[in-house]
Each structure stands twice: as C-alpha cells, then as structure tokens.
Write a protein that holds these residues in place. Structure first.
Motif, short mmCIF file in Angstrom:
data_model
loop_
_atom_site.label_atom_id
_atom_site.label_comp_id
_atom_site.label_asym_id
_atom_site.label_seq_id
_atom_site.Cartn_x
_atom_site.Cartn_y
_atom_site.Cartn_z
N LYS A 99 35.48 14.58 -7.63
CA LYS A 99 35.82 15.86 -7.00
C LYS A 99 34.85 17.01 -7.29
CE LYS A 99 38.42 15.19 -4.66
NZ LYS A 99 38.10 14.30 -3.49
N SER A 100 33.62 16.65 -7.62
CA SER A 100 32.66 17.68 -8.02
C SER A 100 31.63 18.00 -6.94
CB SER A 100 31.93 17.21 -9.29
OG SER A 100 32.87 16.98 -10.32
N GLY A 101 31.75 17.35 -5.77
CA GLY A 101 30.76 17.57 -4.72
C GLY A 101 29.91 16.33 -4.48
N THR A 102 30.47 15.17 -4.77
CA THR A 102 29.76 13.89 -4.63
C THR A 102 29.35 13.63 -3.18
OG1 THR A 102 31.51 13.18 -6.14
CG2 THR A 102 29.87 11.53 -5.51
N THR A 103 30.35 13.66 -2.29
CA THR A 103 30.13 13.33 -0.88
C THR A 103 29.07 14.26 -0.27
OG1 THR A 103 32.50 12.86 -0.86
CG2 THR A 103 31.40 12.95 1.28
N TRP A 104 29.17 15.51 -0.62
CA TRP A 104 28.25 16.54 -0.14
C TRP A 104 26.82 16.22 -0.59
CZ3 TRP A 104 29.21 22.36 -1.80
CH2 TRP A 104 28.58 23.22 -0.89
N ARG B 87 31.04 20.69 -11.51
CA ARG B 87 31.83 21.73 -10.83
C ARG B 87 32.76 22.37 -11.85
NH1 ARG B 87 35.89 20.62 -5.61
NH2 ARG B 87 36.10 22.81 -5.00
N SER C 141 41.43 19.88 -7.24
CA SER C 141 41.00 18.98 -6.17
C SER C 141 41.42 17.53 -6.48
CB SER C 141 39.47 19.08 -6.03
OG SER C 141 39.00 18.27 -4.99
N LEU D 116 25.21 20.03 6.69
CA LEU D 116 25.90 19.97 5.38
C LEU D 116 26.97 21.04 5.21
CD1 LEU D 116 22.82 19.28 3.05
CD2 LEU D 116 24.58 17.63 3.74
N PHE E 240 30.47 22.98 5.35
CA PHE E 240 31.82 22.44 5.20
C PHE E 240 32.43 22.14 6.58
CE2 PHE E 240 36.44 22.96 4.68
CZ PHE E 240 36.67 21.94 3.77
N PHE F 54 40.82 15.05 2.83
CA PHE F 54 39.76 14.93 1.83
C PHE F 54 38.88 16.16 1.85
CE2 PHE F 54 35.57 13.80 0.36
CZ PHE F 54 35.81 13.04 -0.77
N ARG G 249 39.11 19.36 2.09
CA ARG G 249 40.31 20.17 1.93
C ARG G 249 39.99 21.65 2.12
NH1 ARG G 249 43.31 22.15 -2.42
NH2 ARG G 249 41.37 22.07 -3.59
N LYS G 250 39.34 22.25 1.13
CA LYS G 250 39.02 23.68 1.23
C LYS G 250 37.54 23.93 0.98
CE LYS G 250 43.29 26.10 0.55
NZ LYS G 250 44.33 25.13 0.21
N GLY G 251 36.98 23.14 0.07
CA GLY G 251 35.55 23.30 -0.22
C GLY G 251 35.21 24.67 -0.77
P1 A3P Z 1 38.29 20.55 -2.45
O1 A3P Z 1 39.32 19.50 -2.70
O2 A3P Z 1 38.32 21.65 -3.48
O3 A3P Z 1 38.31 21.09 -1.06
P2 A3P Z 1 33.95 14.67 -4.03
O4 A3P Z 1 33.10 14.35 -2.86
O5 A3P Z 1 33.22 14.67 -5.33
O6 A3P Z 1 35.21 13.87 -4.04
O7 A3P Z 1 34.38 16.20 -3.88
C1 A3P Z 1 35.29 16.60 -2.89
C2 A3P Z 1 35.32 18.11 -2.87
O8 A3P Z 1 34.09 18.60 -2.31
C3 A3P Z 1 36.45 18.63 -2.01
O9 A3P Z 1 36.84 19.86 -2.63
C4 A3P Z 1 35.73 18.85 -0.68
O10 A3P Z 1 36.38 19.74 0.18
C5 A3P Z 1 34.41 19.43 -1.19
N1 A3P Z 1 33.33 19.33 -0.20
C6 A3P Z 1 32.87 18.24 0.43
N2 A3P Z 1 31.91 18.56 1.30
C7 A3P Z 1 31.73 19.89 1.21
C8 A3P Z 1 30.89 20.84 1.87
N3 A3P Z 1 30.02 20.47 2.81
N4 A3P Z 1 31.00 22.14 1.52
C9 A3P Z 1 31.87 22.52 0.56
N5 A3P Z 1 32.71 21.69 -0.10
C10 A3P Z 1 32.64 20.38 0.24
#
Ligand code: A3P
Length: 302
Positions: free
Chosen positions: A42-47, A133, A141, A228, A230, A262, A264-266
């Motif tokens: 939940k630290s911004g992995t996917t991003w 994060r 998150s 990239l 949100f 997933f 969610r709020k970012g």
């Molecule tokens: P929130 O649950 O606070 O919204 P991970 O990929 O490590 O599981 O992290 C998921 C978190 O990153 C979620 O946070 C998600 O909304 C946030 N996130 C993913 N892509 C993002 C983006 N492009 N901009 C901002 N936050 C993003």
C-alpha cells in the motif's frame, strides 16, 4: 526462519504456504537488467511499477493497456500465498515461475522484507526502486485492502492494533522501510516516497528515468505523467484491479459499509478519515520509537 515468522506469524493463513516456497524465492536467478519494485504493501507499488515498466519498455502504451500489469510486472511471491488448489480455482499463476519465464528486461514486484528476498539481488545488483509512504496512510490503505481482498469484517481500530503489533502480513512496516533506507546510497538503489510522487510527479519520473538510463522529451514526460495520474490509472483496467474486484464484489455481501476500490483515494493524509485520535497517538508513539536516532526523513529528497 525468524524472518518468515516475523512477516507471517504462525496462525496467519499465508504462513504455511509461503514457507513451502521460500527456498524457490531465495534461490531465484536474478538478472542484471531486472528492475525490482520493492515496497511494504500500500505504499505506491502499482504506481511505481507502471512508471518503471513504461520507462524500460520504450513507453509502449499500447502493450501497457492491453496486457494487465499483473502479467507485465509479476508479484514475485503472490503464488506462494495460497495453496495449489485455490491457485488453480482462482486462476492464480505460479508467480515464481511467471518471473522466471518473463523476457528481459523484467520489472518485478515484491513486498518481501529485505532478508527474505532472492539472495542474488545482493550479488548481481540489478536496479531496485524502493517506495515508502507515511505509515498512517499505509495503515488506513491496508485496512481497506484487507476488506477488499480478504473479506475482513473487523473494525479499523482492530486492524490498526494488529498493524502496530506487527502481526499483519509482511510484519513490521518500519523494519521494512528502514532496512531499505539503510541501503539507499547504494548505486543500484533508488529510494522514493509516495508523498514526493504526489507533490512533484515529473521530478520523480525524471529522477527514475535517469536512474534507469532512459531519456524523455518534454512531450514524452507530459504524456507519461498524464498516464500516471490517479484519475487516469483509476480508469485504466490494466492497472486498477477492477476485474479482480468485480469478482470479489460478487462474493462479498456481508461487509459492513462500503468496500472501496483498489484505486481508492490516492491521497496524502487520507488516514484522517479512518484513524481515530487515540490510534493516531499510538501510531505516532510507534513511529517515534522506531525512528529514535535513525535520521529518517519522510520527505526525503524534497
Ligand atoms: P489509497 O488506498 O490510499 O487510495 P499499492 O499499489 O502499493 O497497493 O498502493 C495502493 C495505493 O496507491 C492506494 O492508496 C492507491 O489509491 C494509490 N495509488 C495508486 N496509483 C496511484 C496514482 N496514480 N496516484 C496516486 N495514488 C495512487
């Protein structure tokens, strides 16, 4: 080993399965041109995966849209978290094998703490991007993630108690972060934060591009930052996990309140909506205890 027990305490459903696969993970063949995205959940992995994958794949947006990120950039230990039967039913690949089969340059995701990662990471020395994060946002998150993916029906308070007791999967958030903070000056390691990505994405993209030896024109930078954003990632089914969630939503009917997506709020500071003042104080004390004398700066590289 002690590392496995700290990460997945005995009793945690994921413990036994992971233990059976730990050796395969430890002895994975690492390639020099790999890019490893390492984070606590939940630290911004996917991003970060999306940013890195596009940078090392010549900004191939077409493939990025067509092939789900989970295939382009596999989650190393995912297939080790569930037993083979569940894996077959839920169509979860043997993720270690998926990593082994991937063409170079590979972009690999793992949440494993440093001591459980493949040994060759420390001899082959591929590029590693770590993302940290604010742990209060991580806790909030992670709570929502638990509801979404594991059908957790407990309270946020109980979840944060478990987070503070370091008995959630992947264990201690601060031990995880600080292990990588301590190696942040290694030439093959880059230490980013979610907060900086939120505050100045082009700057993080530029630094990451430099780190990965990629050159970007200003138009390419603009397009990549838009991709990239949100809003754009939330709408992008290749990264939003919407398809997996649609299946889960169909199943979960007993959750109290709304299950958030997933993407969610970012936000930075969104934890205030979930964490009570009492728990906030506990989280502060926890962090102060872990950071005493360490010199960790949350806003690193600002
Ligand atoms: P929130 O649950 O606070 O919204 P991970 O990929 O490590 O599981 O992290 C998921 C978190 O990153 C979620 O946070 C998600 O909304 C946030 N996130 C993913 N892509 C993002 C983006 N492009 N901009 C901002 N936050 C993003």
């Amino acid at each position: 080993s002690d590392g496995v027990i700290r990460m997945w305490p005995p009793g945690c459903a994921m413990f036994a399965e992971y233990r059976n696969h730990a050796d395969r993970v430890r002895h994975l063949t690492v390639r020099k041109d790999d890019v490893w995205i390492l984070t606590y959940p939940k630290s911004g992995t996917t991003w970060t995966q999306e940013m890195a994958w596009l940078l090392i794949n010549n900004l191939d947006y077409e493939t990025a849209r067509k092939i789900p990120q989970t295939e382009r950039s596999p989650y190393l230990e995912l297939g080790c978290l569930v037993d083979e039967d569940t894996r077959r039913k839920a169509n979860i690949a043997d993720s270690v094998r998926a990593v082994e089969m991937l063409q170079s340059p590979r972009c690999i995701k793992s949440h494993l703490p440093l001591q459980l990662l493949p040994k060759q990471l420390w001899t082959v020395r591929p590029k590693i991007i770590y993302v940290a994060r604010d742990v209060k946002d991580v806790a909030a998150s992670y709570y929502h993630h638990y509801r979404l993916f594991f059908g957790y029906t407990g309270s946020c308070e109980d979840f944060v108690e478990a987070f503070l007791a370091e008995i959630v999967p992947y264990g201690s958030v601060w031990d995880h972060i600080l292990d990588f903070w301590n190696i942040r000056h290694e030439s093959n390691v880059m230490f980013n934060t979610f907060e900086e990505m939120k505050k100045d994405l082009p700057r993080v993209v530029q630094r990451t591009a430099d780190f990965l030896d990629c050159t970007l024109t200003s138009e390419q930078m603009k397009r990549l930052c838009e991709h990239l954003s949100f809003e754009s990632m939330k709408e992008n089914r290749s990264v939003s996990h919407e398809d997996e969630m649609a299946k889960l939503r169909g199943k979960e009917t007993n959750l109290v309140g709304k299950i958030e997506p997933f993407m969610r709020k970012g936000e930075v500071g969104g934890w205030k909506n979930d964490v009570t003042p009492q728990l906030e104080e506990r989280l502060n004390v926890y962090t102060e205890g872990k950071l005493a004398g360490v010199g960790y700066e949350l806003k690193y590289q600002e």
